[in-house]
Write a protein that holds these residues in place. Structure first.
Motif, PDB file in Angstrom:
ATOM      1  N   LYS A  73      22.096-162.091 -24.146  1.00 47.16           N
ATOM      2  CA  LYS A  73      22.202-163.045 -25.250  1.00 47.16           C
ATOM      3  C   LYS A  73      21.069-162.836 -26.245  1.00 47.16           C
ATOM      4  O   LYS A  73      21.284-162.819 -27.466  1.00 47.16           O
ATOM      5  N   HIS A  74      19.866-162.674 -25.729  1.00 43.98           N
ATOM      6  CA  HIS A  74      18.713-162.530 -26.605  1.00 43.98           C
ATOM      7  C   HIS A  74      18.700-161.181 -27.318  1.00 43.98           C
ATOM      8  O   HIS A  74      18.238-161.079 -28.457  1.00 43.98           O
ATOM      9  N   ILE A  75      19.215-160.156 -26.666  1.00 43.28           N
ATOM     10  CA  ILE A  75      19.337-158.853 -27.331  1.00 43.28           C
ATOM     11  C   ILE A  75      20.332-158.946 -28.490  1.00 43.28           C
ATOM     12  O   ILE A  75      20.088-158.432 -29.595  1.00 43.28           O
ATOM     13  N   GLU A  76      21.442-159.616 -28.273  1.00 47.97           N
ATOM     14  CA  GLU A  76      22.441-159.773 -29.332  1.00 47.97           C
ATOM     15  C   GLU A  76      21.891-160.570 -30.509  1.00 47.97           C
ATOM     16  O   GLU A  76      22.124-160.221 -31.679  1.00 47.97           O
ATOM     17  N   ILE A  77      21.153-161.633 -30.227  1.00 54.19           N
ATOM     18  CA  ILE A  77      20.529-162.413 -31.301  1.00 54.19           C
ATOM     19  C   ILE A  77      19.528-161.544 -32.060  1.00 54.19           C
ATOM     20  O   ILE A  77      19.489-161.539 -33.295  1.00 54.19           O
ATOM     21  N   PHE A  78      18.729-160.793 -31.315  1.00 56.17           N
ATOM     22  CA  PHE A  78      17.712-159.938 -31.933  1.00 56.17           C
ATOM     23  C   PHE A  78      18.358-158.914 -32.858  1.00 56.17           C
ATOM     24  O   PHE A  78      17.894-158.696 -33.986  1.00 56.17           O
ATOM     25  N   ASN A  79      19.414-158.303 -32.390  1.00 55.08           N
ATOM     26  CA  ASN A  79      20.090-157.284 -33.204  1.00 55.08           C
ATOM     27  C   ASN A  79      20.658-157.871 -34.489  1.00 55.08           C
ATOM     28  O   ASN A  79      20.627-157.226 -35.546  1.00 55.08           O
ATOM     29  N   GLN A  80      21.168-159.089 -34.421  1.00 54.93           N
ATOM     30  CA  GLN A  80      21.699-159.729 -35.620  1.00 54.93           C
ATOM     31  C   GLN A  80      20.576-160.057 -36.599  1.00 54.93           C
ATOM     32  O   GLN A  80      20.717-159.860 -37.809  1.00 54.93           O
ATOM     33  N   ARG A  81      19.461-160.553 -36.082  1.00 55.28           N
ATOM     34  CA  ARG A  81      18.322-160.856 -36.946  1.00 55.28           C
ATOM     35  C   ARG A  81      17.758-159.569 -37.562  1.00 55.28           C
ATOM     36  O   ARG A  81      17.382-159.536 -38.737  1.00 55.28           O
ATOM     37  N   LEU A  82      17.697-158.504 -36.748  1.00 55.39           N
ATOM     38  CA  LEU A  82      17.203-157.221 -37.249  1.00 55.39           C
ATOM     39  C   LEU A  82      18.116-156.676 -38.342  1.00 55.39           C
ATOM     40  O   LEU A  82      17.645-156.111 -39.341  1.00 55.39           O
ATOM     41  N   LYS A  83      19.408-156.842 -38.162  1.00 59.80           N
ATOM     42  CA  LYS A  83      20.378-156.376 -39.161  1.00 59.80           C
ATOM     43  C   LYS A  83      20.115-157.019 -40.522  1.00 59.80           C
ATOM     44  O   LYS A  83      20.293-156.374 -41.572  1.00 59.80           O
ATOM     45  N   ASN A  84      19.675-158.251 -40.527  1.00 55.36           N
ATOM     46  CA  ASN A  84      19.480-159.000 -41.773  1.00 55.36           C
ATOM     47  C   ASN A  84      18.024-159.061 -42.216  1.00 55.36           C
ATOM     48  O   ASN A  84      17.656-159.905 -43.045  1.00 55.36           O
ATOM     49  N   ILE A  85      17.181-158.178 -41.691  1.00 56.98           N
ATOM     50  CA  ILE A  85      15.744-158.296 -41.976  1.00 56.98           C
ATOM     51  C   ILE A  85      15.408-157.992 -43.434  1.00 56.98           C
ATOM     52  O   ILE A  85      14.431-158.523 -43.975  1.00 56.98           O
ATOM     53  N   GLU A  86      16.206-157.182 -44.108  1.00 55.62           N
ATOM     54  CA  GLU A  86      15.934-156.924 -45.526  1.00 55.62           C
ATOM     55  C   GLU A  86      16.223-158.163 -46.378  1.00 55.62           C
ATOM     56  O   GLU A  86      15.497-158.450 -47.339  1.00 55.62           O
ATOM     57  N   VAL A  87      17.249-158.901 -46.012  1.00 56.73           N
ATOM     58  CA  VAL A  87      17.534-160.172 -46.691  1.00 56.73           C
ATOM     59  C   VAL A  87      16.392-161.148 -46.438  1.00 56.73           C
ATOM     60  O   VAL A  87      15.948-161.873 -47.339  1.00 56.73           O
ATOM     61  N   LEU A  88      15.895-161.164 -45.194  1.00 55.69           N
ATOM     62  CA  LEU A  88      14.739-161.990 -44.849  1.00 55.69           C
ATOM     63  C   LEU A  88      13.542-161.617 -45.716  1.00 55.69           C
ATOM     64  O   LEU A  88      12.867-162.491 -46.268  1.00 55.69           O
ATOM     65  N   ALA A  89      13.258-160.311 -45.827  1.00 53.76           N
ATOM     66  CA  ALA A  89      12.107-159.847 -46.596  1.00 53.76           C
ATOM     67  C   ALA A  89      12.195-160.282 -48.053  1.00 53.76           C
ATOM     68  O   ALA A  89      11.198-160.706 -48.657  1.00 53.76           O
ATOM     69  N   GLU A  90      13.382-160.199 -48.616  1.00 55.42           N
ATOM     70  CA  GLU A  90      13.577-160.612 -50.009  1.00 55.42           C
ATOM     71  C   GLU A  90      13.337-162.107 -50.178  1.00 55.42           C
ATOM     72  O   GLU A  90      12.687-162.550 -51.129  1.00 55.42           O
ATOM     73  N   SER A  91      13.846-162.902 -49.238  1.00 58.29           N
ATOM     74  CA  SER A  91      13.634-164.357 -49.286  1.00 58.29           C
ATOM     75  C   SER A  91      12.150-164.687 -49.126  1.00 58.29           C
ATOM     76  O   SER A  91      11.621-165.563 -49.831  1.00 58.29           O
ATOM     77  N   PHE A  92      11.492-164.013 -48.201  1.00 59.57           N
ATOM     78  CA  PHE A  92      10.060-164.209 -47.973  1.00 59.57           C
ATOM     79  C   PHE A  92       9.274-163.939 -49.259  1.00 59.57           C
ATOM     80  O   PHE A  92       8.422-164.724 -49.675  1.00 59.57           O
ATOM     81  N   TYR A  93       9.575-162.812 -49.904  1.00 58.02           N
ATOM     82  CA  TYR A  93       8.888-162.453 -51.149  1.00 58.02           C
ATOM     83  C   TYR A  93       9.115-163.520 -52.223  1.00 58.02           C
ATOM     84  O   TYR A  93       8.170-163.969 -52.892  1.00 58.02           O
ATOM     85  N   GLN A  94      10.344-163.918 -52.403  1.00 59.88           N
ATOM     86  CA  GLN A  94      10.679-164.862 -53.465  1.00 59.88           C
ATOM     87  C   GLN A  94      10.037-166.236 -53.232  1.00 59.88           C
ATOM     88  O   GLN A  94       9.519-166.858 -54.159  1.00 59.88           O
ATOM     89  N   LEU A  95      10.067-166.687 -51.988  1.00 63.07           N
ATOM     90  CA  LEU A  95       9.461-167.983 -51.666  1.00 63.07           C
ATOM     91  C   LEU A  95       7.943-167.925 -51.845  1.00 63.07           C
ATOM     92  O   LEU A  95       7.332-168.887 -52.316  1.00 63.07           O
ATOM     93  N   LEU A  96       7.353-166.813 -51.484  1.00 63.33           N
ATOM     94  CA  LEU A  96       5.895-166.668 -51.590  1.00 63.33           C
ATOM     95  C   LEU A  96       5.452-166.622 -53.045  1.00 63.33           C
ATOM     96  O   LEU A  96       4.356-167.069 -53.394  1.00 63.33           O
ATOM     97  N   ASN A  97       6.311-166.107 -53.918  1.00 59.03           N
ATOM     98  CA  ASN A  97       5.971-165.948 -55.326  1.00 59.03           C
ATOM     99  C   ASN A  97       6.620-166.990 -56.222  1.00 59.03           C
ATOM    100  O   ASN A  97       6.593-166.859 -57.452  1.00 59.03           O
ATOM    101  N   SER A  98       7.181-168.017 -55.626  1.00 58.69           N
ATOM    102  CA  SER A  98       7.746-169.113 -56.426  1.00 58.69           C
ATOM    103  C   SER A  98       6.634-170.030 -56.881  1.00 58.69           C
ATOM    104  O   SER A  98       5.492-169.964 -56.433  1.00 58.69           O
ATOM    105  N   ASP A  99       6.961-170.948 -57.770  1.00 58.87           N
ATOM    106  CA  ASP A  99       5.967-171.879 -58.301  1.00 58.87           C
ATOM    107  C   ASP A  99       5.757-173.100 -57.428  1.00 58.87           C
ATOM    108  O   ASP A  99       4.895-173.928 -57.686  1.00 58.87           O
ATOM    109  N   ASP A 100       6.583-173.252 -56.373  1.00 58.88           N
ATOM    110  CA  ASP A 100       6.506-174.447 -55.517  1.00 58.88           C
ATOM    111  C   ASP A 100       5.262-174.397 -54.657  1.00 58.88           C
ATOM    112  O   ASP A 100       4.838-173.334 -54.222  1.00 58.88           O
TER     113      ASP A 100
END
Length: 404
Positions: free
Chosen positions: A377-404
């Protein structure tokens, strides 16, 4: 009118009894799980070092084994992981790394730990796997119904999280400690404070990054190892540069394993000489929150509505801003000048380096009984999160550089 006042007074009295009296009278289960005296007596009677072999079959804690009714309100979390009997190696202080010498008690607000040194002078920490989260409460609330409820929420922690993350960090080329889980028996020759606080417990033992580890390959032969405040001071004085790309990679990995508690106190920094000057590389520590599972149970949904930082290890990244909440101040200091392309590059590096073989090997550190329930179960969750890590990185960047 008087009848209404009497009724209200009676309600307040009943409420006070339920909140402050009942938890301190009907608390034998808590006493067994969290009393040093009860645990020490059991260890003295049942876990004498000279009577045990190299390993013992035991559960980490039975306190979290709850009824279905309780789980509805408090959440299922990792309860089965905590109370399933597993085989643990028995810790013999005289044999580990040539012999460990007790120095002093340590630990944070919720964890019990001891600082020890090996025969060669290397520093290690031995810390309890189980936490007492009620210590985070204000003093008066530690005598209330909130105490057993807060203690119960340690079941949201994955007790093997730090061991799994070390395997993955190694594959990513990140500096890290190498935690191992043991059972602490009783030996009358050991220091009394050590016995009182740790005998009879499942513990994690790992390196304690500091002066004792200078010039050792464990931390890339660093010439100095410091905490975050000292590193920032050296950086501001231009005597050190920060390996920002390495820190960014660490932070993306933090989010990959849903480790939301990455404030400045969760890092050590290795000062390393390079061709381009002296560089500070991060050493992530205290991986207690890795693979956290909190988003089940009625009360926990209420808690998440108030504070969104308690992010769970699910196939999707539920709230990236929650994963940043405890670390945003440090992230802004270090990553404010790092480009979005760098965020995406480090995300792709993680995706490429964490191959299916490495992921499978990392989760295989689960004991057999635990792997049967959680491993795939945890391997499957990990693989799904890893698959979307570039989307995560983009969100991280945008949130870090927002005015909020």
């Amino acid at each position: 009118m008087r009848k209404g006042i009497r009724g209200f007074a009676l309600f307040i009295i009943i409420l006070l009894i339920v909140v402050f009296i009942v938890p301190n009278v009907f608390n034998s289960r808590e006493e067994k799980a969290f009393s040093n005296e009860a645990r020490l007596e059991q260890a003295r009677e049942s876990y004498q070092l000279h009577r045990l072999g190299d390993s013992i079959t035991t559960s980490i804690s039975d306190f979290y084994d709850r009824s279905k009714f309780a789980e509805t309100f408090l959440g299922i979390h990792y309860r089965k992981m905590w109370h399933t009997p597993i085989s643990l190696p028995v810790l013999d202080l005289a044999k580990f790394e040539g012999g460990l010498t007790y120095q002093k008690l340590g630990g944070g607000q919720q964890t019990t730990s001891a600082d020890v040194n090996s025969k060669s002078g290397l520093a290690y920490t031995i810390r309890s796997v189980n936490k007492d989260q009620s210590k985070a409460l204000p003093p008066i609330m530690q005598y209330s119904l909130a105490r057993p409820m807060f203690r119960d929420q340690a079941s949201a922690l994955n007790p093997f999280g730090a061991i799994i993350t070390a395997q993955l960090e190694n594959a990513l080329g990140l500096l890290h400690t190498s935690p191992k889980m043991y059972f602490v028996p009783y030996d009358s020759t050991w220091h009394n404070d050590f016995l009182i606080h740790l005998s009879g417990r499942a513990v994690i033992i790992e390196e304690e990054p500091g002066d004792e580890w200078i010039n050792k390959p464990t931390f890339e032969t660093a010439y100095k190892i410091v905490d975050t405040d000292e590193m920032i001071a050296a950086w501001q004085q231009s005597s050190i540069n920060i390996d920002k790309q390495n820190y960014l990679k660490c932070r993306l990995f933090d989010m990959l394993v849903s480790d939301w508690d990455r404030h400045s106190g969760q890092w050590a920094w290795a000062f390393i000489k390079t061709k381009t000057g002296n560089m500070a590389k991060p050493i992530p520590m205290d991986r207690d929150m890795a693979f956290y599972k909190f988003d089940d149970g009625i009360l926990n949904h209420l808690a998440l509505a108030i504070n969104h930082k308690f992010q769970s290890y699910n196939p999707e990244y539920d709230d990236v801003s929650g994963l940043m909440k405890n670390s945003k101040e440090l992230d802004l200091k270090i990553l404010s000048s790092v480009s979005q392309d760098d965020f995406l590059y480090q995300a792709r590096q993680i995706k490429e380096q964490l191959t299916p073989t490495i992921i499978s090997k990392a989760f295989s550190v689960y004991p057999e009984e635990i792997y049967a329930e959680y491993g795939q179960k945890h391997i499957e969750i990990f693989n799904q999160r890893l698959k979307n890590i570039e989307v995560l990185a983009e969100s991280f960047y945008q949130l870090l550089n927002s005015d909020d």
